[in-house]
Design an enzyme around this catalytic site. Structure first.
Site, PDB file in Angstrom:
ATOM      1  N   LEU A 137       0.862  -1.172   0.000  1.00 11.92           N
ATOM      2  CA  LEU A 137       0.000   0.000   0.000  1.00 11.92           C
ATOM      3  C   LEU A 137       0.900   1.222   0.000  1.00 11.92           C
ATOM      4  O   LEU A 137       1.993   1.201   0.577  1.00 11.92           O
ATOM      5  CB  LEU A 137      -0.905   0.031   1.240  1.00 11.92           C
ATOM      6  N   ASP A 138       0.444   2.302  -0.626  1.00 13.23           N
ATOM      7  CA  ASP A 138       1.208   3.551  -0.594  1.00 13.23           C
ATOM      8  C   ASP A 138       1.379   4.017   0.842  1.00 13.23           C
ATOM      9  O   ASP A 138       0.562   3.700   1.721  1.00 13.23           O
ATOM     10  CB  ASP A 138       0.496   4.640  -1.404  1.00 13.23           C
ATOM     11  N   LYS A 139       2.407   4.808   1.085  1.00 15.96           N
ATOM     12  CA  LYS A 139       2.726   5.290   2.427  1.00 15.96           C
ATOM     13  C   LYS A 139       1.505   5.863   3.140  1.00 15.96           C
ATOM     14  O   LYS A 139       1.254   5.557   4.312  1.00 15.96           O
ATOM     15  CB  LYS A 139       3.820   6.356   2.336  1.00 15.96           C
TER      16      LYS A 139
END
Length: 319
Positions: A137-139
């Site tokens: 998942l993106d940050k």
């Protein structure tokens, strides 16, 4: 101590005509193209049991077998970082990732990542590539991720991702008010001018996102997205491509859209929302050991709940 990585994949007909190194990147998720090319050149990654060259074209139907040595330099430090564990057994861990947590160490993020936290929580993950991480998942995206605790479980889960049988649903709050949901079928690749961004690109990898309306507000909409594929930034890119970027997206979003006559608190939250309004709400897969279908839900985090409350109040006030 070096570790042995073994995996095998059949080349799908959709990749017929592609170079071996390009196909390897597609099938052996989590390894760089340069590392895979090195394994091809040494014969550690073979085609139907034979050594090949990275530039060789494939016809589809071949079997790629990887038997490679992973050296100690791929290990990272364990760090005592709290994890919100939704489920755990001997084979998998399901976590609810918070905003701000990078998944994997990289340039500029050598520590303080989910991988570092996993190594502290379960030291045996040091024996698994990427500490068992199956997808990312993106940050600043919150929500559910599954981590494998054995190499067998990791291989099985990666195969489910590639076969598109792992179900992943996301909640997003977008700018704009689509009349109905829809399907975005548009390939995604590197942006031609900005290597840090992704873009809908004819030469990119196939990418399919389904979305439906959950709740519509005056100038924004709460939507639920389902992924068929898992490209980098896929939902963010696809919704922006539809001209419905996510609220708070610093890369693909536009200027905040303020409903006419909106109250000051709503204006402030729309202007200052600190991240893309995206949450991995539901995750479902076949358990790699039992073979049973399992499903998990993660409630919306507080910041998204507050955002939706302000939007809902605004819509009700202006009726």
């Amino acid at each position: 101590m070096p570790r042995i990585l073994e995996a095998k994949h059949r080349v799908p007909d959709t990749l017929a005509g592609s170079r071996l190194d390009q196909v390897a990147v597609e099938l052996f998720d989590g390894h760089s193209r340069e590392r895979l090319k090195g394994w091809i050149k040494t014969g550690e990654l073979s085609v139907d049991g034979l050594q090949a060259k990275p530039k060789d074209k494939l016809h589809g139907g071949e079997y790629l077998a990887l038997h490679a040595t992973l050296e100690d330099d791929m290990r990272f430090e364990a760090e005592d970082i709290p994890l919100a564990i939704v489920f755990e057994d001997e084979h998998v861990i399901v976590i609810d990732k918070p905003a701000g947590l990078v998944v994997h160490p990289a340039a500029g993020n050598a520590s303080g990542t989910l991988l570092n936290a996993l190594l502290h929580h379960c030291p045996t993950l040091a024996q698994i590539p990427r500490a068992g991480i199956v997808h990312r998942l993106d940050k600043d995206t919150t929500g559910l991720m599954v981590v494998a605790k054995t190499l067998t479980a990791q291989t099985a889960l990666v195969e489910q991702l590639q076969a598109r049988t792992m179900s992943r649903h996301y909640d997003a709050v977008i700018i704009g008010t689509p009349v109905a949901g829809g399907k975005v079928d548009a390939p995604i690749g590197r942006h031609p001018k900005d290597r840090k961004r992704q873009a809908v690109n004819a030469s990119g990898k196939p990418a399919v996102t389904h979305y439906r309306v959950v709740e519509r507000f005056r100038a924004h909409t709460h939507v639920r997205c389902k992924l068929e594929t898992g490209r980098t930034h896929q939902i963010r890119v696809h919704m922006a491509h539809q001209r419905y970027p996510l609220i708070g997206d610093p890369v693909y979003g536009g200027r905040a859209k303020l409903p006419p006559g909106a109250a000051l608190p709503l204006k402030e939250i729309l202007r200052e929302f600190p991240r893309q309004a995206l949450h991995a709400r539901k995750l479902a897969f076949v358990h790699p050991e039992s073979g049973n279908d399992v499903s998990f839900l993660a409630p919306l985090p507080d910041d998204l709940l507050m955002l939706l409350d302000y939007l809902r109040e605004d819509s009700e006030t202006m009726r």
